[in-house]
Design a protein around this motif. Structure first.
Motif, PDB file in Angstrom:
ATOM      1  N   PRO A  19      24.928 -32.692 -71.315  1.00 45.45           N
ATOM      2  CA  PRO A  19      23.596 -32.755 -71.910  1.00 45.45           C
ATOM      3  C   PRO A  19      22.569 -32.052 -71.048  1.00 45.45           C
ATOM      4  N   GLY A  20      21.445 -31.718 -71.653  1.00 46.22           N
ATOM      5  CA  GLY A  20      20.379 -31.062 -70.922  1.00 46.22           C
ATOM      6  C   GLY A  20      19.606 -32.034 -70.057  1.00 46.22           C
ATOM      7  N   ARG A  21      18.742 -31.490 -69.219  1.00 51.10           N
ATOM      8  CA  ARG A  21      17.839 -32.314 -68.428  1.00 51.10           C
ATOM      9  C   ARG A  21      16.587 -32.598 -69.255  1.00 51.10           C
ATOM     10  N   PRO A  22      15.918 -33.730 -69.007  1.00 47.66           N
ATOM     11  CA  PRO A  22      14.761 -34.084 -69.840  1.00 47.66           C
ATOM     12  C   PRO A  22      13.641 -33.056 -69.841  1.00 47.66           C
ATOM     13  N   ASP A  23      13.591 -32.179 -68.832  1.00 44.30           N
ATOM     14  CA  ASP A  23      12.540 -31.164 -68.796  1.00 44.30           C
ATOM     15  C   ASP A  23      13.028 -29.800 -69.264  1.00 44.30           C
ATOM     16  N   SER A  24      14.238 -29.725 -69.813  1.00 39.48           N
ATOM     17  CA  SER A  24      14.812 -28.426 -70.158  1.00 39.48           C
ATOM     18  C   SER A  24      14.483 -28.019 -71.597  1.00 39.48           C
ATOM     19  N   VAL A  25      14.522 -26.716 -71.832  1.00 44.30           N
ATOM     20  CA  VAL A  25      14.223 -26.139 -73.140  1.00 44.30           C
ATOM     21  C   VAL A  25      15.474 -25.443 -73.662  1.00 44.30           C
ATOM     22  N   LEU A  26      15.731 -25.617 -74.952  1.00 38.65           N
ATOM     23  CA  LEU A  26      16.823 -24.918 -75.623  1.00 38.65           C
ATOM     24  C   LEU A  26      16.250 -23.783 -76.452  1.00 38.65           C
ATOM     25  N   THR A  27      16.791 -22.570 -76.291  1.00 34.97           N
ATOM     26  CA  THR A  27      16.397 -21.452 -77.139  1.00 34.97           C
ATOM     27  C   THR A  27      17.611 -21.002 -77.959  1.00 34.97           C
ATOM     28  N   PHE A  28      17.331 -20.432 -79.145  1.00 35.20           N
ATOM     29  CA  PHE A  28      18.385 -19.993 -80.050  1.00 35.20           C
ATOM     30  C   PHE A  28      18.084 -18.578 -80.516  1.00 35.20           C
ATOM     31  N   GLY A  29      19.038 -17.674 -80.339  1.00 37.44           N
ATOM     32  CA  GLY A  29      18.837 -16.312 -80.805  1.00 37.44           C
ATOM     33  C   GLY A  29      19.954 -15.392 -80.349  1.00 37.44           C
ATOM     34  N   GLU A  30      19.923 -14.167 -80.824  1.00 39.74           N
ATOM     35  CA  GLU A  30      20.984 -13.190 -80.568  1.00 39.74           C
ATOM     36  C   GLU A  30      20.767 -12.438 -79.264  1.00 39.74           C
ATOM     37  N   ALA A  31      21.850 -12.211 -78.544  1.00 38.50           N
ATOM     38  CA  ALA A  31      21.826 -11.301 -77.399  1.00 38.50           C
ATOM     39  C   ALA A  31      22.270  -9.918 -77.869  1.00 38.50           C
ATOM     40  N   VAL A  52       7.269 -22.171 -89.850  1.00 35.94           N
ATOM     41  CA  VAL A  52       5.925 -22.510 -89.382  1.00 35.94           C
ATOM     42  C   VAL A  52       5.625 -23.981 -89.657  1.00 35.94           C
ATOM     43  N   ARG A  53       6.056 -24.472 -90.810  1.00 32.16           N
ATOM     44  CA  ARG A  53       5.801 -25.882 -91.166  1.00 32.16           C
ATOM     45  C   ARG A  53       6.538 -26.851 -90.248  1.00 32.16           C
ATOM     46  N   GLN A  54       7.625 -26.401 -89.637  1.00 31.97           N
ATOM     47  CA  GLN A  54       8.429 -27.285 -88.780  1.00 31.97           C
ATOM     48  C   GLN A  54       7.922 -27.330 -87.341  1.00 31.97           C
ATOM     49  N   ALA A  55       7.049 -26.400 -86.953  1.00 32.12           N
ATOM     50  CA  ALA A  55       6.747 -26.184 -85.536  1.00 32.12           C
ATOM     51  C   ALA A  55       5.578 -27.038 -85.041  1.00 32.12           C
ATOM     52  N   ASP A  56       5.653 -27.387 -83.756  1.00 30.31           N
ATOM     53  CA  ASP A  56       4.545 -28.023 -83.059  1.00 30.31           C
ATOM     54  C   ASP A  56       3.693 -26.984 -82.330  1.00 30.31           C
ATOM     55  N   LEU A  57       4.326 -25.874 -81.945  1.00 28.56           N
ATOM     56  CA  LEU A  57       3.673 -24.774 -81.239  1.00 28.56           C
ATOM     57  C   LEU A  57       4.090 -23.484 -81.927  1.00 28.56           C
ATOM     58  N   ILE A  58       3.107 -22.677 -82.311  1.00 30.13           N
ATOM     59  CA  ILE A  58       3.381 -21.441 -83.048  1.00 30.13           C
ATOM     60  C   ILE A  58       2.783 -20.262 -82.284  1.00 30.13           C
ATOM     61  N   ALA A  85       5.234 -16.137 -73.911  1.00 29.43           N
ATOM     62  CA  ALA A  85       5.644 -17.359 -74.605  1.00 29.43           C
ATOM     63  C   ALA A  85       6.292 -18.351 -73.636  1.00 29.43           C
ATOM     64  N   GLY A  86       7.155 -17.843 -72.742  1.00 27.33           N
ATOM     65  CA  GLY A  86       7.793 -18.720 -71.765  1.00 27.33           C
ATOM     66  C   GLY A  86       6.779 -19.367 -70.837  1.00 27.33           C
ATOM     67  N   GLY A  87       5.783 -18.588 -70.395  1.00 30.66           N
ATOM     68  CA  GLY A  87       4.762 -19.127 -69.513  1.00 30.66           C
ATOM     69  C   GLY A  87       3.922 -20.182 -70.201  1.00 30.66           C
ATOM     70  N   PHE A  88       3.512 -19.902 -71.444  1.00 24.18           N
ATOM     71  CA  PHE A  88       2.697 -20.879 -72.172  1.00 24.18           C
ATOM     72  C   PHE A  88       3.499 -22.153 -72.427  1.00 24.18           C
ATOM     73  N   LEU A  89       4.731 -21.982 -72.875  1.00 26.00           N
ATOM     74  CA  LEU A  89       5.573 -23.149 -73.183  1.00 26.00           C
ATOM     75  C   LEU A  89       5.778 -24.009 -71.943  1.00 26.00           C
ATOM     76  N   HIS A  90       6.022 -23.375 -70.817  1.00 19.18           N
ATOM     77  CA  HIS A  90       6.213 -24.113 -69.566  1.00 19.18           C
ATOM     78  C   HIS A  90       4.969 -24.926 -69.221  1.00 19.18           C
ATOM     79  N   ALA A  91       3.803 -24.298 -69.285  1.00 23.25           N
ATOM     80  CA  ALA A  91       2.570 -25.006 -68.940  1.00 23.25           C
ATOM     81  C   ALA A  91       2.259 -26.106 -69.953  1.00 23.25           C
ATOM     82  N   TRP A  92       2.445 -25.824 -71.225  1.00 21.13           N
ATOM     83  CA  TRP A  92       2.174 -26.790 -72.296  1.00 21.13           C
ATOM     84  C   TRP A  92       3.051 -28.027 -72.152  1.00 21.13           C
ATOM     85  N   LEU A  93       4.326 -27.818 -71.877  1.00 15.66           N
ATOM     86  CA  LEU A  93       5.231 -28.957 -71.689  1.00 15.66           C
ATOM     87  C   LEU A  93       4.879 -29.749 -70.437  1.00 15.66           C
TER      88      LEU A  93
END
Length: 315
Positions: free
Chosen positions: A3-15, A189-195, A259-267
């Protein structure tokens, strides 16, 4: 699965295998290529890890040497690799890097990829265990019905578990026609907390007012390139942040670093103004670096935020 750590973020997408031409060269006059591993959501995960926040990335990669190459790169970034093995190939694109007024150009080769073989049945509930947030972008929604269904199911599962959802519109006009954008991105967009949305993409969703009508409770962040960025808290006034002066070879991926910087600070509980400032510093530092991923130390960021990073050598 660990399992992840409580402060970790999961991202989903193609490499992707990015094949970059020398600066200012065109494909019609191709002489050399530089191989790099790319992908918007992977870039966000890399930025988070660079800032000290653990991140995991889930996707699909093919078996064989190219899949192994991508996996090794993910691990080198410090990102936890949760990718699945699927039949198909590794997506590819060619990048021409030009100077204004000639625009840069991407040429995609993304059909028949392992990522496109994903379906909603591939959702692993364990991906969400102990996550601080999930990050998805519109690119995944544009790559076919399988990835789109899986991305939406992941977002819905996160909401069910009360895991915050981050969504970057990240419209790619070479992958999805403008006319299909609203119907494709609107449900996410309707599902998101941060857009996150680039200024150039906002009209596709009816502007700021249109996004807020779709999801009145989300925090909307709008990026405007050299003109800076804005945050629109639910029911609040717009908060504006200027871009930091910057130069360098790393224009690709700076939106993901932002986006990574904002998400980190926001969390971490930072107010939108503070999160915007950190995100802008991350984008500026990414511009100074080649490749697609941000690599920055706390000292690097603090120097930008304090206004001390003027380009003079540190002696």
């Amino acid at each position: 699965m660990t399992p992840g750590r409580p402060d970790s973020v999961l991202t989903f997408g193609e490499a992707l295998l990015k094949l970059a031409l020398p600066t200012a060269q065109r494909l019609e006059h191709l002489t050399a290529l530089r191989a790099e591993c790319a992908g918007s959501e992977l870039n966000v995960a890399a930025a988070l890890c660079s800032l000290g926040r653990p991140a995991a990335w889930t996707s699909a990669l093919p078996e064989g040497p190219l899949g192994d190459w991508a996996r090794a790169h993910v691990q080198s970034l410090g990102v936890t690799d949760l990718s699945l093995k699927r039949p198909g190939r590794l997506g590819t694109f060619f990048l021409e890097d030009h100077h204004p007024p000639r625009p840069s150009r991407a040429v995609y080769d993304r059909q028949g990829t392992a990522f496109q073989a994903l379906t909603v049945g591939d959702l692993e509930p364990a991906w969400l265990a102990d996550r601080a947030a999930v990050h998805v972008s519109g690119i995944s929604l544009a790559l076919g019905p399988g990835p789109q269904a899986l991305a939406m199911a992941l977002m819905q599962a996160a909401r069910t578990r009360q895991v915050p959802v981050s969504f970057d519109v990240n419209h790619r006009r070479l992958l999805l026609p403008d006319a299909a954008a609203s119907g494709t991105y609107g449900p996410a967009v309707r599902q998101a907390d941060l857009i996150f949305a680039a200024q150039r993409d906002l009209p596709l969703l009816g502007g700021v007012a249109g996004v807020q009508a779709l999801n009145p409770s989300a925090l909307l962040v709008v990026t405007r390139g050299a003109q800076g960025s804005e945050a629109y808290p639910p029911g609040g006034e717009a908060i504006r942040q200027a871009a930091f002066p910057t130069a360098g070879p790393g224009r690709v991926g700076r939106g993901d670093a932002f986006a990574g910087g904002f998400l980190h600070a926001w969390l971490g509980g930072a107010p939108p103004a503070e999160a915007l400032e950190l995100a802008a510093a991350c984008a500026a530092l990414k511009t100074t670096l080649p490749g697609d991923q941000l690599s920055a130390t706390t000292a690097d960021l603090q120097a930008v935020l304090a206004g001390h990073d003027n380009g003079e050598p540190r002696r």
